[in-house]
Design an enzyme around this catalytic site. Sequence first.
Site, PDB file in Angstrom:
ATOM      1  CG  ASP A  57      -0.244  -0.100   2.511  1.00 13.71           C
ATOM      2  OD1 ASP A  57       1.006  -0.001   2.533  1.00 13.71           O
ATOM      3  OD2 ASP A  57      -0.914  -0.260   3.538  1.00 13.71           O
ATOM      4  N   GLY A  80       1.103   3.678   2.241  1.00 17.87           N
ATOM      5  CA  GLY A  80       1.466   4.243   3.535  1.00 17.87           C
ATOM      6  C   GLY A  80       0.467   5.273   4.036  1.00 17.87           C
ATOM      7  N   GLY A  81      -0.354   5.768   3.125  1.00 18.70           N
ATOM      8  CA  GLY A  81      -1.278   6.839   3.493  1.00 18.70           C
ATOM      9  C   GLY A  81      -2.263   6.429   4.573  1.00 18.70           C
ATOM     10  CG  PHE A  82      -5.649   3.156   5.858  1.00 19.25           C
ATOM     11  CD1 PHE A  82      -6.910   3.721   5.751  1.00 19.25           C
ATOM     12  CD2 PHE A  82      -5.420   2.252   6.871  1.00 19.25           C
ATOM     13  CE1 PHE A  82      -7.924   3.387   6.631  1.00 19.25           C
ATOM     14  CE2 PHE A  82      -6.426   1.897   7.766  1.00 19.25           C
ATOM     15  CZ  PHE A  82      -7.675   2.462   7.637  1.00 19.25           C
ATOM     16  CG  ASP A 117      -5.859  -5.507   1.954  1.00 18.98           C
ATOM     17  OD1 ASP A 117      -6.526  -4.715   1.242  1.00 18.98           O
ATOM     18  OD2 ASP A 117      -5.446  -5.191   3.094  1.00 18.98           O
ATOM     19  CB  CYS A 176     -10.965 -27.117   7.726  1.00 16.59           C
ATOM     20  SG  CYS A 176      -9.610 -25.998   7.265  1.00 16.59           S
ATOM     21  CB  CYS A 196      -6.036 -25.455   7.375  1.00 14.83           C
ATOM     22  SG  CYS A 196      -6.409 -25.561   9.131  1.00 14.83           S
ATOM     23  CB  CYS A 233      -8.447 -28.515  10.386  1.00 18.88           C
ATOM     24  SG  CYS A 233      -9.300 -27.024  10.965  1.00 18.88           S
ATOM     25  CG  HIS A 241      -8.963 -22.654  10.626  1.00 24.57           C
ATOM     26  ND1 HIS A 241      -9.473 -23.751   9.971  1.00 24.57           N
ATOM     27  CD2 HIS A 241     -10.025 -21.826  10.825  1.00 24.57           C
ATOM     28  CE1 HIS A 241     -10.778 -23.599   9.799  1.00 24.57           C
ATOM     29  NE2 HIS A 241     -11.138 -22.444  10.315  1.00 24.57           N
TER      30      HIS A 241
END
Lengths: 411, 411
Positions: A111, A113-115, A285, A323, A325, A328, A354
């Site tokens: 990004d 950096g502004g946010f 994101d 799941c 993952c 799991c 997970h």
Amino acid sequence: MSLCLYAAISATIRPPPMPAVTYELLRADRASGARLGRVHTPHGQFDTPAFMPVGTQGTIKGVLPDHVAATGSQCILANTYHLMLRPGEKVVADLGDLHRFMAWPGPILTDSGGFQVFSLADLNKITDDGVTFKSHIDGSVVHLTPARSMQVQNDLGADIIMAFDECPPADAPLDYHMTAVERTLRWARLCIDAHARPDRQALFGIVQGGTDQRLRERCAEQLIRMDLPGYAIGGLAVGEGFDSMRIVLGFVTPLLPADKPRYLMGVGYPRDLVAAVREGVDMFDCVLPTRNGRNAYAFTARGAVRLRNAKYQRDTGPIEDGCDCYACRHFTRGAIRHYFFAGEMLGPVLVSVHNIRFYQRFMADIRRAIAGGVFDDFCRSDPRCSLGPTEEGSGFRVQGSGNATASPPEP
Amino acid sequence: MSLCLYAAISATIRPPPMPAVTYELLRADRASGARLGRVHTPHGQFDTPAFMPVGTQGTIKGVLPDHVAATGSQCILANTYHLMLRPGEKVVADLGDLHRFMAWPGPILTDSGGFQVFSLADLNKITDDGVTFKSHIDGSVVHLTPARSMQVQNDLGADIIMAFDECPPADAPLDYHMTAVERTLRWARLCIDAHARPDRQALFGIVQGGTDQRLRERCAEQLIRMDLPGYAIGGLAVGEGFDSMRIVLGFVTPLLPADKPRYLMGVGYPRDLVAAVREGVDMFDCVLPTRNGRNAYAFTARGAVRLRNAKYQRDTGPIEDGCDCYACRHFTRGAIRHYFFAGEMLGPVLVSVHNIRFYQRFMADIRRAIAGGVFDDFCRSDPRCSLGPTEEGSGFRVQGSGNATASPPEP
């Protein structure tokens, strides 16, 4: 013909360089704005709609890259603000670039950096030139401008970089939103001028304008004229609420060029993602899967599982039945609960793994539904499509690593 | 013959059950007491000399089991004291057993809890019956006896379990050591009586006696008469110093039966391991690689690398040249340094992974040297064989998870 003259002519007739990032549309949904696609970058491709986990300080917290990849994540995000302050973008560049630094050979997005400046730092002054703030790490005064954001992002070397924009709160007065849009447009032009590596890094513009249709339209139209390789929609999930977000997406995304990727920043819950996909968004994101994971909050199709809960003490089941993952497949709810109470890193690590996998399975199922022409059915029938914030936690601004509707911290 | 009578006779003539754990001697070194072997357990075998990383609370801190396995670790250790207090051995049992709990299908060893009671807890009273202490977690009063330690370890279900012993400090007066040896012997018999699963879990006896040869000999001889499936040497690396440790090993290990594994508890630095291997020790555990790893202290053949050091800021090399661990294959020293300063979990995780792998490579090279008949050369020429504590940190007692010569905490 002298060699010198030949070189000059050859330079003149060279075609414009390919943009670093291109979008391939694979299928447009008939019943909605949803699209199945693929984004090609200098570090490989990723399938869209895509979810990018957030590696704020140059790591998905606690998760080694092989486990990040095993969740199905193809593109990850890192935060310019954090890396600029520590270890510094020049250090990252000297260590290779962000891909080498994070040990992530695939696509990365940073990004602007502004946010974070607006949400994290002790903000001193916003001018047409840029932003002056005090670092949240050591209090030092830093000046961030469009050109500086570009230089930092060029040094970091992500495949997709973001224009420096101004993102006002949802409830800011209209004239603030107007000013912010004009600034965002002016800054976008300055970013284009300052961007030193357009052949290796794609600069995305960010549409601002709050919930005002005319402002959003103006911002989008002006940015489109700049012919950027991708467009983001910013300033959502900053307190405007789910319905307003959908309405804004409903009038912004149709304006955006069909041959460029569209990225909704910092969003959100599964419900938010699927609603945005319906409006034609390709990229997302959010810190939710990792931040909530670190707080023992696991996403499942049946809703949140809060693993500190006493009822899981002797629970031999996985976090979520079915799941695939790593957490799991190997660990019981009871063991993970113990790790949280014992302060063991493996608790946060396992639930982060997970949750990222939960998001990636959801995205893969969304893509499959679009590919199969059954996305509309999917939206109506899959229980994950209605997973949103719980009553305690809806719609406030997340301090930190991207704007998102956030979950409340665990007790 | 009635079925009933047949069953009775059949029971009478049944051969004694195979012990849960057996030792296979593959090669005895000619120039030293070193031995190459293999320990067979109900959950698979491991090669000796072996180093077992420590998973105090049911996890090698921060390292997922697949990465633990990738370091070459074959057998791991967990602490009875910690797991008994939290989550409680009955909870672990209800969740399957320790293998299921830790997601470690291979061999596991648990200690008796005694050492932590003496070093960690607020000790109230030691009697011939057992030990009364206050939990370091919630201050509750707990009574630990040989029978209770066996019951807890039976519930946890490790392949190798340890007799409950008394481990005095190195500088304790001789009569305390005498009392401790008698208690250790009495408690060992009580442990044998209380041990409920000798066919699935092998109970090892622990030789105590400080640095006194006669006491050590008495303790060893008495334990050997109990015909246990393995023997540990306790009460070393508790402040007696490197040379005393070697001397004690020099008169204890020759007494121990050649067909049983020998385990030196809580030791230590590479120098300590190789010296003990020379004396015929087969098994080791220590928190050093993981605890130091969490403090940015990396083991390398050239000595400690302290990754917070400013000189590593832009260092593009791996922690250790030539190392094949996950951290060294993927991450620069500069990135790892950043993770420590940024408080990112990946710093401790990566250096723990490297350090465990460092230890396992060292053990593998020791085994290879014994197998090749060149162990004596190896001891003289390999620089790792002289790696010990730095001047600041030698020989003090580690609070926590096993007795060991410890590294000082990082500044």
